[in-house]
Motif scaffolding. Sequence first.
Motif, PDB file in Angstrom:
ATOM      1  N   ASP A  14       0.832  -1.210   0.000  1.00 22.56           N
ATOM      2  CA  ASP A  14       0.000   0.000   0.000  1.00 22.56           C
ATOM      3  C   ASP A  14       0.864   1.257   0.000  1.00 22.56           C
ATOM      4  O   ASP A  14       0.547   2.260  -0.660  1.00 22.56           O
ATOM      5  CB  ASP A  14      -0.912   0.007   1.230  1.00 22.56           C
ATOM      6  CG  ASP A  14      -2.096  -0.937   1.093  1.00 22.56           C
ATOM      7  OD1 ASP A  14      -2.336  -1.435  -0.026  1.00 22.56           O
ATOM      8  OD2 ASP A  14      -2.775  -1.190   2.108  1.00 22.56           O
ATOM      9  N   ILE A  15       1.952   1.216   0.739  1.00 21.79           N
ATOM     10  CA  ILE A  15       2.820   2.391   0.852  1.00 21.79           C
ATOM     11  C   ILE A  15       3.691   2.557  -0.396  1.00 21.79           C
ATOM     12  O   ILE A  15       3.973   3.688  -0.834  1.00 21.79           O
ATOM     13  CB  ILE A  15       3.657   2.279   2.134  1.00 21.79           C
ATOM     14  CG1 ILE A  15       2.745   2.513   3.345  1.00 21.79           C
ATOM     15  CG2 ILE A  15       4.826   3.259   2.143  1.00 21.79           C
ATOM     16  CD1 ILE A  15       3.391   2.261   4.683  1.00 21.79           C
ATOM     17  N   PRO A  31       1.641  17.368  -1.410  1.00 21.75           N
ATOM     18  CA  PRO A  31       1.541  16.794  -0.070  1.00 21.75           C
ATOM     19  C   PRO A  31       0.604  15.600   0.020  1.00 21.75           C
ATOM     20  O   PRO A  31       0.670  14.821   0.984  1.00 21.75           O
ATOM     21  CB  PRO A  31       1.004  17.954   0.765  1.00 21.75           C
ATOM     22  CG  PRO A  31       0.239  18.797  -0.201  1.00 21.75           C
ATOM     23  CD  PRO A  31       0.953  18.672  -1.516  1.00 21.75           C
ATOM     24  N   ALA A  32      -0.273  15.425  -0.972  1.00 21.02           N
ATOM     25  CA  ALA A  32      -1.317  14.395  -0.873  1.00 21.02           C
ATOM     26  C   ALA A  32      -0.760  12.986  -0.654  1.00 21.02           C
ATOM     27  O   ALA A  32      -1.281  12.246   0.198  1.00 21.02           O
ATOM     28  CB  ALA A  32      -2.203  14.438  -2.117  1.00 21.02           C
ATOM     29  N   PRO A  33       0.298  12.555  -1.377  1.00 19.04           N
ATOM     30  CA  PRO A  33       0.806  11.195  -1.126  1.00 19.04           C
ATOM     31  C   PRO A  33       1.335  11.010   0.294  1.00 19.04           C
ATOM     32  O   PRO A  33       1.199   9.921   0.869  1.00 19.04           O
ATOM     33  CB  PRO A  33       1.921  11.040  -2.163  1.00 19.04           C
ATOM     34  CG  PRO A  33       1.599  12.031  -3.233  1.00 19.04           C
ATOM     35  CD  PRO A  33       0.978  13.180  -2.520  1.00 19.04           C
ATOM     36  N   PHE A  34       1.912  12.062   0.872  1.00 20.00           N
ATOM     37  CA  PHE A  34       2.421  11.952   2.237  1.00 20.00           C
ATOM     38  C   PHE A  34       1.269  11.878   3.239  1.00 20.00           C
ATOM     39  O   PHE A  34       1.319  11.108   4.208  1.00 20.00           O
ATOM     40  CB  PHE A  34       3.342  13.131   2.553  1.00 20.00           C
ATOM     41  CG  PHE A  34       4.632  13.117   1.787  1.00 20.00           C
ATOM     42  CD1 PHE A  34       5.722  12.409   2.253  1.00 20.00           C
ATOM     43  CD2 PHE A  34       4.751  13.801   0.587  1.00 20.00           C
ATOM     44  CE1 PHE A  34       6.918  12.381   1.548  1.00 20.00           C
ATOM     45  CE2 PHE A  34       5.940  13.786  -0.130  1.00 20.00           C
ATOM     46  CZ  PHE A  34       7.020  13.072   0.354  1.00 20.00           C
ATOM     47  N   VAL A  35       0.237  12.680   3.000  1.00 21.27           N
ATOM     48  CA  VAL A  35      -0.945  12.622   3.867  1.00 21.27           C
ATOM     49  C   VAL A  35      -1.561  11.230   3.813  1.00 21.27           C
ATOM     50  O   VAL A  35      -1.949  10.651   4.842  1.00 21.27           O
ATOM     51  CB  VAL A  35      -1.973  13.693   3.446  1.00 21.27           C
ATOM     52  CG1 VAL A  35      -3.279  13.518   4.207  1.00 21.27           C
ATOM     53  CG2 VAL A  35      -1.403  15.096   3.673  1.00 21.27           C
ATOM     54  N   GLU A  36      -1.627  10.660   2.616  1.00 18.09           N
ATOM     55  CA  GLU A  36      -2.172   9.318   2.467  1.00 18.09           C
ATOM     56  C   GLU A  36      -1.278   8.278   3.143  1.00 18.09           C
ATOM     57  O   GLU A  36      -1.766   7.322   3.747  1.00 18.09           O
ATOM     58  CB  GLU A  36      -2.342   8.992   0.980  1.00 18.09           C
ATOM     59  CG  GLU A  36      -2.856   7.593   0.679  1.00 18.09           C
ATOM     60  CD  GLU A  36      -4.256   7.319   1.199  1.00 18.09           C
ATOM     61  OE1 GLU A  36      -4.675   6.142   1.134  1.00 18.09           O
ATOM     62  OE2 GLU A  36      -4.935   8.255   1.668  1.00 18.09           O
ATOM     63  N   LEU A  41      -0.388   4.261   7.408  1.00 20.26           N
ATOM     64  CA  LEU A  41       0.350   3.797   8.582  1.00 20.26           C
ATOM     65  C   LEU A  41      -0.595   3.633   9.778  1.00 20.26           C
ATOM     66  O   LEU A  41      -0.513   2.639  10.522  1.00 20.26           O
ATOM     67  CB  LEU A  41       1.474   4.772   8.934  1.00 20.26           C
ATOM     68  CG  LEU A  41       2.727   4.746   8.055  1.00 20.26           C
ATOM     69  CD1 LEU A  41       3.715   5.815   8.532  1.00 20.26           C
ATOM     70  CD2 LEU A  41       3.390   3.376   8.073  1.00 20.26           C
ATOM     71  N   ARG A  42      -1.460   4.601   9.973  1.00 16.24           N
ATOM     72  CA  ARG A  42      -2.398   4.505  11.097  1.00 16.24           C
ATOM     73  C   ARG A  42      -3.368   3.335  10.902  1.00 16.24           C
ATOM     74  O   ARG A  42      -3.698   2.632  11.862  1.00 16.24           O
ATOM     75  CB  ARG A  42      -3.174   5.816  11.265  1.00 16.24           C
ATOM     76  CG  ARG A  42      -4.204   5.775  12.388  1.00 16.24           C
ATOM     77  CD  ARG A  42      -4.856   7.114  12.618  1.00 16.24           C
ATOM     78  NE  ARG A  42      -3.977   8.027  13.337  1.00 16.24           N
ATOM     79  CZ  ARG A  42      -3.827   8.022  14.656  1.00 16.24           C
ATOM     80  NH1 ARG A  42      -4.464   7.130  15.410  1.00 16.24           N
ATOM     81  NH2 ARG A  42      -3.029   8.885  15.239  1.00 16.24           N
ATOM     82  N   GLU A  43      -3.795   3.123   9.679  1.00 16.18           N
ATOM     83  CA  GLU A  43      -4.731   2.025   9.408  1.00 16.18           C
ATOM     84  C   GLU A  43      -4.103   0.667   9.704  1.00 16.18           C
ATOM     85  O   GLU A  43      -4.729  -0.210  10.307  1.00 16.18           O
ATOM     86  CB  GLU A  43      -5.181   2.092   7.951  1.00 16.18           C
ATOM     87  CG  GLU A  43      -6.069   0.939   7.504  1.00 16.18           C
ATOM     88  CD  GLU A  43      -6.354   0.974   6.015  1.00 16.18           C
ATOM     89  OE1 GLU A  43      -6.311  -0.096   5.387  1.00 16.18           O
ATOM     90  OE2 GLU A  43      -6.586   2.081   5.472  1.00 16.18           O
ATOM     91  N   HIS A  44      -2.853   0.480   9.266  1.00 18.46           N
ATOM     92  CA  HIS A  44      -2.203  -0.821   9.425  1.00 18.46           C
ATOM     93  C   HIS A  44      -1.579  -1.010  10.805  1.00 18.46           C
ATOM     94  O   HIS A  44      -1.423  -2.157  11.252  1.00 18.46           O
ATOM     95  CB  HIS A  44      -1.126  -1.004   8.352  1.00 18.46           C
ATOM     96  CG  HIS A  44      -1.660  -1.332   6.997  1.00 18.46           C
ATOM     97  ND1 HIS A  44      -2.054  -2.604   6.629  1.00 18.46           N
ATOM     98  CD2 HIS A  44      -1.881  -0.539   5.911  1.00 18.46           C
ATOM     99  CE1 HIS A  44      -2.479  -2.594   5.380  1.00 18.46           C
ATOM    100  NE2 HIS A  44      -2.383  -1.351   4.904  1.00 18.46           N
ATOM    101  N   LEU A 123      10.990   1.387   6.727  1.00 17.51           N
ATOM    102  CA  LEU A 123       9.978   2.104   7.491  1.00 17.51           C
ATOM    103  C   LEU A 123       8.903   1.142   7.994  1.00 17.51           C
ATOM    104  O   LEU A 123       8.532   1.149   9.178  1.00 17.51           O
ATOM    105  CB  LEU A 123       9.374   3.198   6.611  1.00 17.51           C
ATOM    106  CG  LEU A 123       8.391   4.177   7.251  1.00 17.51           C
ATOM    107  CD1 LEU A 123       8.417   5.512   6.502  1.00 17.51           C
ATOM    108  CD2 LEU A 123       6.966   3.646   7.259  1.00 17.51           C
ATOM    109  N   VAL A 124       8.396   0.295   7.093  1.00 18.66           N
ATOM    110  CA  VAL A 124       7.347  -0.641   7.497  1.00 18.66           C
ATOM    111  C   VAL A 124       7.904  -1.684   8.466  1.00 18.66           C
ATOM    112  O   VAL A 124       7.228  -2.069   9.427  1.00 18.66           O
ATOM    113  CB  VAL A 124       6.710  -1.310   6.262  1.00 18.66           C
ATOM    114  CG1 VAL A 124       5.707  -2.383   6.686  1.00 18.66           C
ATOM    115  CG2 VAL A 124       6.019  -0.260   5.400  1.00 18.66           C
TER     116      VAL A 124
END
Length: 457
Positions: A14-15, A31-36, A41-44, A123-124
């Motif tokens: 996903d990332i 900025p949209a891809p970073f916001v997503e 990250l919060r979802e997973h 990161l993941v």
Amino acid sequence: MPTVEHPNVAALRDILRLHTVAGQEGAECDPAPFVELHRVLREHFPLTHDVGEVVEVPPHGLLLRVPADPDSPTATDDPVVLMAHMDIVPLGDESRWTHPPLAAEVVDGVIWGRGTLDDKGQLVAVIAAMESLLADGRRPAREVWLSFGSDEEVMGTCAHNAVEILRSRGVSPWFVLDEGGAVASGAFPGVSRPIGVVGVSEKGVLSLRLTASGRGGHASRPAKGGPAARIARAILRLERHPFPAHLSPAALEMLARLAPHVPRPLRPVAGRAQRHPGALARLLVAAGPEPAALARTTVAVTTLSASPAINVSPTSVHAGLNLRIAVGETTAEATERVRRTVGDDVEVTVIDEHDPSPLSPVDDPAFELLERTITDVFPDAVPVPYVMYAATDSRHFTEICPRVYRFAPFRMSAEQRESIHSYDEHIGVDDFLDGIRWYRRLLDGLDSTTAAAEVGR
């Protein structure tokens, strides 16, 4: 019956699909891809977000604080900072990729895509290891900060801003761990075992622009010794007169640790690295570009620009140089050497400069913890310190911590290392999951470092 995808592989995919390219030289980026990415990250990884504190770091970075187990004897000791970055380099010529760079395809047990190695895989792996610890109903033995930058690839300000936030809170880390070396195969001539290379410093970075100017004019009447010829001559001079070879203390320690694993004729020399630094430096230079970069400051010609039209002799020609400054040298010394080498008829302008990072200790409980964790998870690997060729966000953290290390816990072949910043970047699914296992073992190991950490203060 379809195979169920591992949830952490799904998170990485996903990332990987997000086009998180940072803006060049202060330019605005989307900025949209970073916001997503923050949302994904919060979802997973909800526990890591909910248990502690989430701090947004300009321009698009994150600090995640996970408090220590209050019953741990090290709960009030200095925290640990684990780093990675969200941004990626541009995709380049997509036609050269075997699989589309943002598709995050998994084929025959391999994940393909920009950022698998640099640095979304790490990161993941970091946050997945923390999530698994919390899912087991545990907290780390020390407070842990996860620092995820957003503009590492353009040497931006996010990591500096993270340091300032930590400094304002009085955070003085026991150690910091960022991207860097890996469990690398084929990394050192004659050594068959993989090497777990841990960066204890990184070379400095110096960007220079060479400029030669002249009258220019119509291409039908070229003048001898024009700007293009002078730039070409300057580049040849730099190639013919490379920086002298020498070995830093980290490189000498690396060679001493590798001595039992090099070909038998070289073992006496490598085992007495401190006695033969000059001979070993020359051997590394002769062994190829990767070993040679350990032994000296390097110069790469990266950009060239001249006339805007093929029938116009240029009035000025520019060449961009990227130098990686060896530990023990400075950017000022390197600039002066380039000026002397290219001659007075070529102008040398400094674009950007960062001196090498300080050396972090090897004879220290923090390094020993990293070394022990490498051996536990990758028993065939030889853990060694080294000086990183590339620049990372961790250079900013040397301002608040004397123990800054650089290691990515993934097995990487020479082919994979070549794919970083190039095409066909990829990581094996099993290697990615081993990286998560490594970080989990590191987190588990924090509760066994009380006495050792006191000795190392």
